[in-house]
Write a protein that holds these residues in place. Structure first.
Motif, short mmCIF file in Angstrom:
data_model
loop_
_atom_site.label_atom_id
_atom_site.label_comp_id
_atom_site.label_asym_id
_atom_site.label_seq_id
_atom_site.Cartn_x
_atom_site.Cartn_y
_atom_site.Cartn_z
N ARG A 1 0.86 -1.20 0.00
CA ARG A 1 0.00 0.00 0.00
C ARG A 1 0.88 1.24 0.00
O ARG A 1 1.75 1.40 0.86
CB ARG A 1 -0.91 0.02 1.23
N TYR A 2 0.62 2.09 -0.99
CA TYR A 2 1.36 3.36 -1.10
C TYR A 2 0.34 4.48 -0.93
O TYR A 2 -0.67 4.55 -1.65
CB TYR A 2 2.02 3.45 -2.48
N ARG A 3 0.57 5.37 0.05
CA ARG A 3 -0.41 6.43 0.29
C ARG A 3 0.30 7.77 0.52
O ARG A 3 1.40 7.82 1.06
CB ARG A 3 -1.30 6.09 1.49
N ASP A 4 -0.37 8.83 0.05
CA ASP A 4 0.10 10.19 0.37
C ASP A 4 -1.09 11.02 0.81
O ASP A 4 -2.24 10.70 0.51
CB ASP A 4 0.82 10.82 -0.83
N ASP A 5 -0.81 12.08 1.57
CA ASP A 5 -1.88 12.94 2.10
C ASP A 5 -1.95 14.24 1.31
O ASP A 5 -2.16 15.31 1.88
CB ASP A 5 -1.65 13.22 3.59
N GLY A 6 -1.80 14.12 -0.02
CA GLY A 6 -1.81 15.30 -0.87
C GLY A 6 -3.20 15.75 -1.28
O GLY A 6 -4.20 15.52 -0.58
N LYS A 7 -3.28 16.35 -2.47
CA LYS A 7 -4.51 16.98 -2.93
C LYS A 7 -5.57 15.97 -3.34
O LYS A 7 -6.75 16.31 -3.42
CB LYS A 7 -4.21 17.91 -4.12
N GLY A 8 -5.15 14.72 -3.60
CA GLY A 8 -6.11 13.72 -4.04
C GLY A 8 -6.40 13.83 -5.53
O GLY A 8 -5.94 14.73 -6.22
N ILE A 9 -7.19 12.87 -6.02
CA ILE A 9 -7.51 12.79 -7.45
C ILE A 9 -9.02 12.92 -7.61
O ILE A 9 -9.78 12.15 -7.02
CB ILE A 9 -7.04 11.45 -8.04
N PRO A 10 -9.49 13.87 -8.41
CA PRO A 10 -10.93 14.01 -8.63
C PRO A 10 -11.51 12.72 -9.22
O PRO A 10 -10.83 12.00 -9.97
CB PRO A 10 -11.03 15.17 -9.64
N GLU A 11 -12.77 12.45 -8.87
CA GLU A 11 -13.41 11.21 -9.33
C GLU A 11 -13.43 11.12 -10.85
O GLU A 11 -13.28 10.03 -11.41
CB GLU A 11 -14.83 11.14 -8.77
N ALA A 12 -13.57 12.25 -11.53
CA ALA A 12 -13.61 12.24 -12.99
C ALA A 12 -12.29 11.77 -13.60
O ALA A 12 -12.27 11.20 -14.69
CB ALA A 12 -13.95 13.64 -13.51
N ASN A 13 -11.18 12.00 -12.89
CA ASN A 13 -9.87 11.61 -13.41
C ASN A 13 -9.44 10.23 -12.94
O ASN A 13 -8.51 9.65 -13.51
CB ASN A 13 -8.80 12.62 -12.99
N LEU A 14 -10.11 9.71 -11.89
CA LEU A 14 -9.64 8.48 -11.25
C LEU A 14 -9.65 7.29 -12.22
O LEU A 14 -8.77 6.43 -12.16
CB LEU A 14 -10.51 8.18 -10.03
N LYS A 15 -10.64 7.26 -13.12
CA LYS A 15 -10.74 6.15 -14.06
C LYS A 15 -9.76 6.28 -15.22
O LYS A 15 -9.60 5.35 -16.01
CB LYS A 15 -12.17 6.05 -14.61
N LYS A 16 -9.10 7.43 -15.34
CA LYS A 16 -8.23 7.67 -16.48
C LYS A 16 -6.74 7.62 -16.14
O LYS A 16 -5.89 7.71 -17.03
CB LYS A 16 -8.52 9.06 -17.08
N ILE A 17 -6.40 7.49 -14.85
CA ILE A 17 -5.01 7.69 -14.45
C ILE A 17 -4.07 6.65 -15.04
O ILE A 17 -2.87 6.90 -15.19
CB ILE A 17 -4.86 7.72 -12.91
N PHE A 18 -4.59 5.45 -15.37
CA PHE A 18 -3.74 4.42 -15.95
C PHE A 18 -3.78 4.43 -17.47
O PHE A 18 -3.16 3.57 -18.11
CB PHE A 18 -4.16 3.03 -15.44
N ASP A 19 -4.52 5.39 -18.07
CA ASP A 19 -4.56 5.49 -19.53
C ASP A 19 -3.28 6.13 -20.05
O ASP A 19 -2.71 7.02 -19.40
CB ASP A 19 -5.76 6.34 -19.98
#
Length: 613
Positions: A544-562
Motif C-alpha cells: 500500500r502506497y499512500r500520500d496525504d496530498g490533494k487527491g484525485i478528482p473522481e472524474a480523473n480516477l478512471k483515467k489515471i492508468f490510460d
C-alpha cells in the motif's frame, strides 16, 4: 439492411448496398436519386460517401456541405428529418419529395441520408397504397440507425488506427533512446519517425530546434526536406522571430493552415503550406521547438495536438538526460584528475573511490539501454551531486593532511620538532583521517544503493531479495529529488519479509509512484507524508502506497492508468508514468493495482503481487 451492414466489404460498398435497398421501397421511384453523407471531424463538413443515380457534375455541387446550409445542412443542424416537395423541372411537371434524414448517435451527428422520393409522396397524398408519412419517416429513421452503426464502426476503426499510430511513434522514439548515439543523431532520427505520420505534407518537411547560447537562440539540430535557401536563414533564430521563435518565446503550440504575416521567413516562389510548431518543455522551461509542415488548408484537431505534445514531452526527457550525461562526464573527468594527485598513503581508499565512480559510470551507460530512462536520468544526476560532497571533503582533508605531513617531516629532519608540534600534528592527522574515512563510507553507501537500484532497473533479472532493505535502497537512491521537498517518506515492512521476483520492476513501480506524488500531489512548499507499507497475505504481498496530498478528482480516477493522460501536460508530465506502472504490475509481475482517493485528503495505491514468480 442488417445483413448488408455486416458484410465484409469496404464502408463505401456497404453504404451503397444499403442505399440501393432503401431506394427499392415501393414508394420511392426507381429513377429517384439518393446519397449518404458522413461527417468529417477534421473539416467539420458533410462529405458524400455513397450515392445512386447521380452524375459526377451533380456530385460536385454537393461536396462538401457545412452545417445549416441548404436543406441537408438544415437537417444536420436541427438533428431532425426535413421533408420538402421539390420540382425537378422548370415546367413544374416533374414533382417529387426531398427527404433529408440525420444519421446520429445520442444526438451526435454522424452523417445525413438524402432521398428524392416518388411523385405522389411529393404532394403528401396517400394514394395507390402508399404508406403514411409517419410510416415513411419511421422507415427512413431505421435505415439511418443502420447507417449510424456502420459509421460508428468506421469511427472506432479510425480511432484504433490513430491510437496505434501514436503508440507506435512513441515506442519507436523510446526504443531509439536505447541506442548509443549523439543527441543530434537522436533528434534527426526522431524527426524521421515523426515525419512518417500520414497527415503531414507529402514532402515530409520539418526541423527540430534547441535553445542554446547567450543570448538564447534557437539552433537547428535536425532537419528534413528543407530547401537550401531556408536552411541558411533558419539555422539560428532569435526567440520571437517567425513561427518557431514565437513558439519558443511563448511556450505555446502554434498552428497555421497557410502562410500568413506571422511567417516572417519567406522567399520568392515558396509553396503555400501550413505549420505545427510544438514547444519542447520540461518543468515549464522551453528546451526547443519541433517544427512540422502540413498541407495547405490542413485542419488542426485536439488528437493531433495531444499526440505532438506527447512526442515533445518524451523528447524533452531525452534531451535533458543527454545533457545531464554530458555534464556528468565533465564532472567525472574533473574528479579523476583530482584523484590522480592524492598521496600514496590514501592510494587504496582513492582507488576504491575511483572504482566506485567507474561502476557508477557503467551503471549510467546501462541506463541508456533501459526503457525507463526519463526517470533514471534525474536519478543519476542527483546521486552524482550527492557523491561530489563527501568526495570533495575527503580530497580537501587528504590535501590538508599531506601539507601537515610535509611540514612535520621538514621540522623532523631539521631537528626543530617539539612535543607541541608533534601533538598538534597528531590532532590534525586524527581529525583529517576521521573526515576522510567517514565521507568515503558515506559515498560508498550512496553508490551501493544507487548501484543496486539502477542495475536492477536496467537488467530486470529475477532474484530473491529482502523487501524492506530494498525499499530503503530505492528511497535512498531518490534522496536527491526528495530532499528538494519537505515531504517525509516512511517505510513500514517486516524486516524478514522476502520476495522472489523482479527487483528492477519493483523499483520502477516505487520510483514512479514517488515521483508522481512529488509532481502532482502537493502544491509548491507544502509538506506531505508518504507511507509505503508491505504486508504478507497467504501467497501474496500487499503493498500500500499512500500520500496525504490533494487527491484525485473522481472524474480523473478512471483515467489515471490510460496512456498520455496527465494534468501536468507541458509541465514535465508525459502521461506515461502510471500507464507504465500498470503494465509492469499486471504483465511483468502478474499482479494487480487499484487506486482510491479522496480529494483534499488522501490517495492510496494498492498493489497485490505474488510472493514467488
Amino acid at each position: 439492411m442488417l445483413r448488408a451492414s455486416l458484410s465484409q466489404v469496404s464502408t463505401q460498398e456497404q453504404l451503397t448496398q444499403i442505399l440501393r435497398l432503401i431506394m427499392s421501397a415501393p414508394w420511392i421511384s426507381p429513377a429517384a436519386k439518393g446519397r449518404i453523407y458522413l461527417y468529417d471531424k477534421r473539416t467539420r463538413m458533410l462529405r458524400v460517401s455513397a450515392h445512386v443515380n447521380y452524375t459526377m457534375e451533380e456530385l460536385d455541387s454537393f461536396a462538401p456541405i457545412p452545417s445549416a446550409e441548404c436543406l441537408c445542412g438544415t437537417s444536420a443542424s436541427t438533428r431532425d428529418i426535413v421533408f420538402m416537395p421539390t420540382a425537378l423541372g422548370g415546367d413544374q411537371t416533374q414533382m417529387c419529395g426531398h427527404y433529408c434524414v440525420p444519421i446520429k448517435s445520442n444526438d451526435r451527428l454522424l452523417g445525413l441520408l438524402g432521398i428524392y422520393v416518388a411523385e405522389a409522396v411529393g404532394y403528401g397524398a396517400q394514394r395507390a397504397g402508399l404508406p403514411a408519412p409517419c410510416e415513411r419517416e419511421m422507415f427512413l429513421k431505421i435505415a439511418a440507425n443502420t447507417i449510424a452503426g456502420i459509421a460508428l464502426r468506421k469511427e472506432a476503426h479510425e480511432n484504433l488506427t490513430g491510437n496505434y499510430l501514436i503508440q507506435d511513434v512513441i515506442n519507436k522514439i523510446l526504443h531509439l533512446s536505447l541506442e548509443s548515439i549523439s543527441l543530434q543523431e537522436h533528434l534527426q532520427k526522431t524527426l524521421d519517425i515523426i515525419s512518417s505520420v500520414s497527415w503531414l505534407s507529402n514532402k515530409y518537411t520539418g526541423s527540430i530546434f534547441l535553445i542554446e547560447g547567450h543570448p538564447k537562440m534557437l539552433v537547428m539540430k535536425a532537419h528534413r526536406g528543407f530547401p537550401l535557401n531556408l536552411h541558411g536563414v533558419c539555422s539560428v533564430l532569435p526567440l520571437g522571430k517567425c513561427l518557431c521563435g514565437l513558439c519558443a518565446l511563448t511556450g505555446k503550440i502554434i498552428f497555421k493552415s497557410t502562410i500568413d504575416d506571422k511567417h516572417e521567413v519567406k522567399y520568392d516562389g515558396m509553396p503555400d503550406h501550413g505549420h505545427y510548431c510544438i514547444p519542447i518543455k520540461s518543468k515549464g522551461q522551453v528546451l526547443g521547438v519541433i517544427n512540422l509542415y502540413v498541407r495547405r488548408g490542413h485542419v488542426s484537431t485536439q488528437e493531433e495536438e495531444e499526440f505532438l505534445v506527447s512526442v515533445a514531452n518524451t523528447l524533452a526527457g531525452i534531451v535533458e538526460r543527454k545533457r545531464t550525461e554530458d555534464e556528468l562526464k565533465k564532472h567525472h573527468d574533473q574528479l579523476e584528475e583530482i584523484v590522480k594527485e592524492r598521496t600514496d598513503e590514501l592510494t587504496i581508499a582513492c582507488n576504491k573511490a575511483i572504482d566506485a565512480n567507474e561502476e557508477l559510470k557503467q551503471s549510467q551507460e546501462m541506463l541508456i539501454h533501459a526503457e525507463k530512462m526519463a526517470s533514471l536520468g534525474q536519478l543519476v544526476a542527483g546521486v552524482a551531486h550527492e557523491i561530489n560532497t563527501p568526495i570533495g571533503i575527503a580530497v580537501t582533508s587528504s590535501s590538508h593532511l599531506e601539507l601537515a605531513t610535509k611540514k612535520i617531516s621538514a621540522m623532523f629532519y631539521d631537528k626543530q620538532i617539539t612535543r607541541t608540534d608533534l601533538e598538534k600534528y597528531i590532532s590534525v592527522a586524527r581529525e583529517d583521517s576521521d573526515l576522510i574515512v567517514k565521507n568515503l563510507f558515506r559515498a560508498g553507501d550512496l553508490i551501493r544503493s544507487f548501484k543496486m537500484v539502477s542495475a536492477d532497473q536496467t537488467s530486470w533479472e529475477k532474484r530473491q531479495f529482502n523487501l524492506k532493505s530494498y525499499l530503503n535502497d530505492i528511497v535512498m537512491s531518490l534522496s536527491p529529488q526528495l530532499r528538494r521537498t519537505p515531504h517525509v517518506v516512511t517505510i513500514k515492512c517486516d524486516e524478514t519479509l522476502e520476495l522472489n521476483s523482479y527487483p528492477g520492476a519493483f523499483a520502477q513501480i516505487i520510483t514512479n509512484l514517488l515521483m508522481n506524488s512529488v509532481l502532482h500531489a502537493y502544491d509548491e512548499g507544502a509538506k506531505g507524508t508518504i507511507l509505503i507499507e508491505a504486508v504478507p497475505l497467504d501467497d501474496e504481498i500487499i503493498l500500500r502506497y499512500r500520500d496525504d496530498g490533494k487527491g484525485i478528482p473522481e472524474a480523473n480516477l478512471k483515467k489515471i492508468f490510460d496512456p498520455f493522460f496527465t494534468t501536468k501536460r507541458g509541465q514535465g508530465g508525459s502521461g506515461l508514468g502510471l500507464y507504465i506502472t500498470f503494465n509492469i504490475v499486471t504483465q511483468t509481475l502478474k499482479g494487480s493495482i487499484v487506486c482510491e482517493s479522496e480529494v483534499g485528503k488522501i490517495t492510496v495505491f494498492t498493489v497485490t503481487l505474488p510472493n514467488v514468480l
